[in-house]
Design an enzyme around this catalytic site. Structure first.
Site, PDB file in Angstrom:
ATOM      1  N   GLY A   1       0.820  -1.227   0.008  1.00  0.00           N
ATOM      2  CA  GLY A   1       0.024  -0.177  -0.058  1.00  0.00           C
ATOM      3  C   GLY A   1       0.677   1.208   0.015  1.00  0.00           C
TER       4      GLY A   1
ATOM      5  N   VAL B   1       8.622 -13.986  -4.650  1.00  0.00           N
ATOM      6  CA  VAL B   1       9.242 -15.247  -4.299  1.00  0.00           C
ATOM      7  C   VAL B   1       8.211 -16.393  -5.047  1.00  0.00           C
ATOM      8  CG1 VAL B   1       7.490 -15.546  -2.243  1.00  0.00           C
ATOM      9  CG2 VAL B   1       9.746 -16.486  -2.363  1.00  0.00           C
ATOM     10  N   ASP B   2       7.030 -15.835  -5.608  1.00  0.00           N
ATOM     11  CA  ASP B   2       6.197 -16.620  -6.040  1.00  0.00           C
ATOM     12  C   ASP B   2       6.368 -17.024  -7.606  1.00  0.00           C
ATOM     13  OD1 ASP B   2       4.581 -16.403  -3.866  1.00  0.00           O
ATOM     14  OD2 ASP B   2       3.036 -15.401  -4.522  1.00  0.00           O
TER      15      ASP B   2
ATOM     16  N   TYR C   1       6.415 -18.334   5.846  1.00  0.00           N
ATOM     17  CA  TYR C   1       7.559 -17.126   5.985  1.00  0.00           C
ATOM     18  C   TYR C   1       8.970 -17.684   5.864  1.00  0.00           C
ATOM     19  CZ  TYR C   1       3.624 -14.009   6.514  1.00  0.00           C
ATOM     20  OH  TYR C   1       2.311 -13.520   6.398  1.00  0.00           O
ATOM     21  N   MET C   2       9.198 -19.116   6.218  1.00  0.00           N
ATOM     22  CA  MET C   2      10.393 -19.405   6.468  1.00  0.00           C
ATOM     23  C   MET C   2      11.080 -19.730   5.201  1.00  0.00           C
ATOM     24  SD  MET C   2       9.971 -22.199   9.615  1.00  0.00           S
ATOM     25  CE  MET C   2      11.726 -22.785   9.267  1.00  0.00           C
TER      26      MET C   2
END
Ligand SMILES: Nc1ncnc2c1ncn2[C@@H]1O[C@H](COP(=O)(O)OP(=O)(O)O)[C@@H](O)[C@H]1O
Ligand SMILES: O=P(O)(O)OC[C@H]1O[C@](O)(COP(=O)(O)O)[C@@H](O)[C@@H]1O
Ligand SMILES: [Mg+2]
Length: 475
Positions: free
Chosen positions: A184, A238-239, A396-397
């Protein structure tokens, strides 16, 4: 060395009219057109070039071919079917190669640079920042380099922080982003006002698909105001959902980290009677992490991704498949991407509308839902048999870690490519690898392109052949 004020003219036919196929359907160099890259001289017509300071750098010895020109290109498509009767115009698409140019359009001694990181974390963000700082400082002699804190909002809400090689020297060993990030806070006018008033000439924007859409708007506003500011995007996700580029930095690190979770799930499942190991991996709308983690692990019996619908009950459904696996092997491992099965999870109207600060849909948690559905199914159909689901959520790791060696190298090349492009006067572009070579891609194209898993291609067929999972088509 002061030459023409315009970048070199595009001449992709320089190599002659060689063709890929001499049949009726030939692809010749003359039909290859590199995507036009915006350049500062498009609107600052009197801007004068200067020779590249790499000429004087004691560690570089520019030889013929060291500097790239606009006739150095990379083809988007490298795989062809020569028996095809028609080659679409997009199959001729090409991009300019990334790398140093012999002329630059900035005086390093007066150049002021801003670097910002936006969106979610990804392994390697700190490496990109570090290499931007070191590259600007060491290769080009830029001394005014600033970090913008906490994403786009940081342009107008906090003071920039000064960066130099000493400050960033060990950042590549740290996960996350030292500059901090946020979702945002995109206020175009305030951002471009801040760029203008603080006198930044180069802005490097590290972020994912949302960030790139914002970067297009910043670039367009900068052009509208005719500001002497080059804008480069460095794709981070990361995706791996950003299109055109081969893959995003940090993706391989994340896939590697996911292996530990899958391995633990396998051990837990194997050690139980009718054990199921369930692992949820990141992947908002694309299943690349789940797919690659599955292929690398080989312990996975079923991989569920957002690009493929699935169902639980009945013939050809997930439960039928898992029951077969349990009967055969005594255990099963299931990997599910976070964006999978969203239509099947019961939700309230409020949950249906929920968006994060950047406007991304907020997903319901597929992991606990699937665990609960599995337990209900077994208790209903096999009440007298032991059954265990061990659910692992390494969310998140897998992204809050430093980049591995391959990703660190990749981040360095990305950062240096971006610097060379901006220094050469190019703007509104993204640096990224295409078919193994680094290219400059117009920002707008990257902002629009999405990299989804193609469930019709060979890679997905390979997943199916490794797992033997159903295709979830109801008959
Ligand atoms: N369409 C858009 N126009 C302008 N800014 C956007 C747009 N989409 C996202 N942004 C901004 O980009 C930043 C990062 O977006 P986000 O979707 O959270 O992450 P990512 O860039 O990693 O996909 C946020 O500050 C967000 O406000
Ligand atoms: O909790 P956060 O920080 O909003 O991040 C969660 C999301 O970030 C991601 O890791 C990647 O998102 P972006 O690349 O769009 O930043 C998604 O997989 C995940 O849904
Ligand atoms: Mg995104």
């Amino acid at each position: 060395m002061m030459a023409s004020s315009q970048p070199e003219a595009t001449n992709v036919a320089a190599g002659g009219h060689q063709s890929l196929n001499d049949g009726g359907n030939s692809l010749s160099f003359s039909s290859v057109t590199p995507q036009k890259l915006p350049h500062l001289t498009d609107y600052l017509v009197h801007l004068q070039p200067r020779s590249n300071p790499l000429d004087q750098n004691p560690f570089f010895h520019p030889t013929d071919g060291f500097y790239l020109t606009s006739s150095d290109i990379i083809l988007r498509q490298v795989v062809y079917d020569l028996s095809a009767t028609f080659l679409s115009p997009s199959s001729h698409r090409a991009y300019h190669r990334a790398g140093p140019r012999n002329q630059i359009f900035f005086d390093p001694s007066t150049t002021k640079v801003a670097i910002v990181t936006c969106g979610g974390l990804c392994p390697g963000m700190n490496t990109v920042i570090r290499e931007l700082v070191i590259g600007l400082w060491e290769l080009y002699g830029v001394r005014q380099i600033y970090g913008i804190k906490a994403g786009y909002r940081g342009f107008y809400s906090t003071d920039p922080v000064e960066l130099n090689p000493k400050i960033v020297h060990n950042w590549h060993r740290k996960g996350g982003t030292v500059l901090e990030t946020s979702r945002g806070g995109f206020d175009l006018t305030k951002i471009v006002d801040a760029i203008q008033h603080r006198g930044f000439n180069q802005v490097y924007i590290i972020g994912g698909d949302g960030t790139m859409r914002g970067a297009v708007k910043i670039f367009e506003e900068i052009c509208r105001r005719k500001l002497y500011v080059g804008v480069a995007g460095i794709p981070k996700t990361v995706d791996n959902d950003v299109g055109i580029i081969d893959r995003s930095f940090g993706f391989q690190t994340a896939v590697e980290m996911a292996q530990e979770a899958i391995h633990a799930a396998h051990v837990e499942a194997e050690s139980a009677v009718n054990g199921i190991g369930l692992v949820k991996l990141m992947g908002r709308s694309t299943g690349h992490i789940a797919l690659h983690a599955t292929l690398s692990s080989r312990d996975v019996d079923c991989c569920l991704i957002p690009e493929m619908e699935f169902y639980l009950e009945g013939k050809g459904g997930l439960f039928e498949f898992l029951e077969k696996k349990l009967r055969e092997n005594g255990h099963a491992v299931l990997v599910v991407a976070e964006g999978s099965g969203q239509d099947m999870i019961p939700r309230s109207d409020n949950q249906r509308e929920e968006k994060d600060e950047s406007g991304n849909p907020v997903f319901l948690d597929v992991g606990p839902w699937l665990k609960s559905e599995l337990n209900k199914w077994w208790a209903r159909d096999h009440p007298d048999e032991l059954f265990t689901v061990k659910y692992i959520d390494p969310t998140y790791m897998i992204r809050a870690v430093p980049a591995n060696a391959t990703d660190n190298l990749y981040c360095t090349l990305l950062a240096h490519s971006a610097i060379h492009g901006v220094m050469a006067g190019y703007t509104g572009f993204v640096s990224g690898p295409i078919n193994g070579n680094y290219a400059y891609i117009p920002l707008e194209e990257v902002a629009q392109a999405k990299n989804e898993v193609n469930t019709m291609d060979h890679k997905w067929a390979w997943v199916r052949s490794v797992t033997n999972q159903p295709d979830f088509v109801r008959t």
